[in-house]
Design a protein around this motif. Structure first.
Motif, mmCIF file in Angstrom:
data_model
loop_
_atom_site.group_PDB
_atom_site.id
_atom_site.type_symbol
_atom_site.label_atom_id
_atom_site.label_comp_id
_atom_site.label_asym_id
_atom_site.label_seq_id
_atom_site.Cartn_x
_atom_site.Cartn_y
_atom_site.Cartn_z
ATOM 1 N N HIS A 62 -23.953 -40.180 4.166
ATOM 2 C CA HIS A 62 -24.396 -40.266 5.556
ATOM 3 C C HIS A 62 -23.665 -41.397 6.297
ATOM 4 N N LYS A 63 -23.478 -42.535 5.638
ATOM 5 C CA LYS A 63 -22.795 -43.645 6.286
ATOM 6 C C LYS A 63 -21.328 -43.331 6.557
ATOM 7 N N ALA A 64 -20.737 -42.482 5.707
ATOM 8 C CA ALA A 64 -19.334 -42.113 5.887
ATOM 9 C C ALA A 64 -19.153 -40.999 6.907
ATOM 10 N N GLY A 65 -20.249 -40.541 7.484
ATOM 11 C CA GLY A 65 -20.158 -39.471 8.468
ATOM 12 C C GLY A 65 -19.865 -38.116 7.871
ATOM 13 N N ARG A 66 -20.255 -37.923 6.586
ATOM 14 C CA ARG A 66 -20.045 -36.637 5.920
ATOM 15 C C ARG A 66 -21.390 -36.105 5.416
ATOM 16 N N PRO A 67 -22.294 -35.750 6.324
ATOM 17 C CA PRO A 67 -23.630 -35.296 5.903
ATOM 18 C C PRO A 67 -23.597 -34.018 5.086
ATOM 19 N N GLU A 68 -22.527 -33.218 5.213
ATOM 20 C CA GLU A 68 -22.444 -31.989 4.426
ATOM 21 C C GLU A 68 -22.387 -32.287 2.932
ATOM 22 N N GLU A 69 -21.891 -33.471 2.564
ATOM 23 C CA GLU A 69 -21.836 -33.847 1.152
ATOM 24 C C GLU A 69 -23.209 -34.222 0.610
ATOM 25 N N ALA A 70 -24.151 -34.437 1.502
ATOM 26 C CA ALA A 70 -25.509 -34.796 1.080
ATOM 27 C C ALA A 70 -26.350 -33.577 0.739
ATOM 28 N N ALA A 71 -25.812 -32.379 0.985
ATOM 29 C CA ALA A 71 -26.513 -31.127 0.651
ATOM 30 C C ALA A 71 -27.898 -31.047 1.272
ATOM 31 N N GLY A 72 -28.030 -31.572 2.477
ATOM 32 C CA GLY A 72 -29.309 -31.501 3.171
ATOM 33 C C GLY A 72 -30.320 -32.544 2.762
ATOM 34 N N LEU A 73 -29.926 -33.461 1.881
ATOM 35 C CA LEU A 73 -30.851 -34.492 1.407
ATOM 36 C C LEU A 73 -30.758 -35.734 2.270
ATOM 37 N N GLU A 74 -31.848 -36.503 2.289
ATOM 38 C CA GLU A 74 -31.897 -37.780 2.989
ATOM 39 C C GLU A 74 -32.117 -38.890 1.973
ATOM 40 N N GLY A 75 -31.605 -40.061 2.278
ATOM 41 C CA GLY A 75 -31.710 -41.174 1.342
ATOM 42 C C GLY A 75 -33.142 -41.542 0.985
ATOM 43 N N GLY A 76 -34.046 -41.374 1.928
ATOM 44 C CA GLY A 76 -35.430 -41.769 1.684
ATOM 45 C C GLY A 76 -36.206 -40.840 0.780
ATOM 46 N N THR A 77 -35.752 -39.589 0.669
ATOM 47 C CA THR A 77 -36.515 -38.590 -0.112
ATOM 48 C C THR A 77 -35.695 -37.919 -1.208
ATOM 49 N N ALA A 78 -34.442 -38.306 -1.369
ATOM 50 C CA ALA A 78 -33.585 -37.659 -2.370
ATOM 51 C C ALA A 78 -34.137 -37.809 -3.784
ATOM 52 N N PHE A 79 -34.847 -38.913 -4.040
ATOM 53 C CA PHE A 79 -35.361 -39.166 -5.387
ATOM 54 C C PHE A 79 -36.358 -38.100 -5.842
ATOM 55 N N LEU A 80 -36.955 -37.358 -4.897
ATOM 56 C CA LEU A 80 -37.899 -36.305 -5.271
ATOM 57 C C LEU A 80 -37.211 -35.202 -6.072
ATOM 58 N N VAL A 81 -35.915 -35.007 -5.838
ATOM 59 C CA VAL A 81 -35.156 -34.034 -6.625
ATOM 60 C C VAL A 81 -35.113 -34.464 -8.088
ATOM 61 N N ILE A 82 -34.885 -35.748 -8.317
ATOM 62 C CA ILE A 82 -34.862 -36.272 -9.687
ATOM 63 C C ILE A 82 -36.230 -36.125 -10.337
ATOM 64 N N LEU A 83 -37.280 -36.386 -9.572
ATOM 65 C CA LEU A 83 -38.633 -36.272 -10.126
ATOM 66 C C LEU A 83 -38.963 -34.834 -10.503
ATOM 67 N N HIS A 84 -38.386 -33.875 -9.772
ATOM 68 C CA HIS A 84 -38.606 -32.468 -10.139
ATOM 69 C C HIS A 84 -38.078 -32.205 -11.548
ATOM 70 N N TYR A 85 -36.899 -32.734 -11.840
ATOM 71 C CA TYR A 85 -36.323 -32.530 -13.172
ATOM 72 C C TYR A 85 -36.904 -33.488 -14.206
ATOM 73 N N GLY A 86 -37.574 -34.528 -13.741
ATOM 74 C CA GLY A 86 -38.209 -35.456 -14.671
ATOM 75 C C GLY A 86 -39.319 -34.827 -15.483
#
Length: 273
Positions: A62-86
């Motif tokens: 996001h800071k580099a201006g390439r939000p497409e590389e974030a796959a729709g994720l935001e820094g504040g909630t991206a960790f929920l993806v890890i918790l799903h696989y946890g």
């Protein structure tokens, strides 16, 4: 009453004493099994570490201006993806608690020392819930906290939800989901008489099968993992979603049904030598 009869009567353990003994025994087993302890520690460390890495990657994109590389994720909630696989860690923990005894033949010794099979089954479930609760709380809140090392969690865009109460509900929803899915795995391992079979079944359902089923039939939302995932979904809910309350009740119904089936079968099953 003869003295010998009174003595015999006095030493008979009551239900509470029996359950306490069973829980102590199962706790000792869990603490002395290196794989179980390593699974708990590994789940906590990996989820927190991977949450930190993913938050770094998403924030950098996001800071580099390439939000497409974030796959729709935001820094504040991206960790929920890890918790799903946890959940993989607690599924392994629940499955192994029965597998290590039935496969090695030590379950026979357990039932000789404590013939009340319902007490044995309940004691194992209690210990699993306690172990998963500790693992989940450390993993979930540790992952939520580690993201604040990378981003400024005080900004509105970095918060999990609009209110702290809703954010807390989502985090505790993950904890509850991990506990319920672990109990479901444990009950299934008793029903199938194989911890490995139960682990493979639940992992395949949660990580592969249900993901495709939701695109085929709306009934897939009633599968245990899909219903339980509603406990920690970010608002707003999509049309047709069960919602946290209903989803949690559906998963709880699966768990109760599996535990009842496990109790009925465990009482009748011959014990392997």
């Amino acid at each position: 009453m003869p003295a010998s009869s009174r003595a015999t009567f006095d030493v008979q353990p009551g239900p509470r004493t029996t359950m306490a003994r069973a829980v102590r025994a199962e706790t000792t087993k869990l603490l002395t099994l290196r794989l179980c302890f390593n699974t708990m520690a590994g789940t906590v460390l990996l989820t927190v570490f991977l949450s930190w890495i993913l938050t770094n990657l998403i924030d950098a994109a996001h800071k580099a201006g390439r939000p497409e590389e974030a796959a729709g994720l935001e820094g504040g909630t991206a960790f929920l993806v890890i918790l799903h696989y946890g959940q993989i860690g607690v599924i392994l923990l629940a499955a192994w608690s029965m597998h290590q005894e039935s496969d090695s033949g030590s379950l026979r010794s357990t039932l000789i020392s404590l013939p009340q099979r319902s007490a044995v089954l309940a004691a194992k479930a209690i210990v699993i819930v306690a172990a998963v609760f500790i693992t989940a709380v450390l993993s979930v809140f540790g992952s939520a906290g580690i993201r604040c090392v990378v981003i400024d969690c005080t900004t509105e865009t970095s918060q999990i939800t609009a209110t702290p109460q809703a954010a807390s509900g989502i985090l505790w929803g993950v904890v509850l989901y991990w506990i319920l899915i672990a109990l479901f795995t444990y009950a299934l391992s008793v029903v199938l008489r194989s911890g490995l079979a139960a682990m493979g079944t639940v992992l395949a359902m949660a990580l592969i099968v249900s993901t495709y089923m939701v695109n085929i039939t709306p009934l897939a939302k009633f599968l245990p993992d899909q219903a339980g995932a509603q406990l920690y979904q970010l608002p707003p809910s999509a049309p047709g979603d069960l919602g946290p309350a209903t989803g949690g009740l559906v998963l709880a119904a699966w768990v109760v049904a599996a535990l009842v089936a496990a109790l009925v079968l465990f009482r009748r099953q011959p014990v392997r030598r």
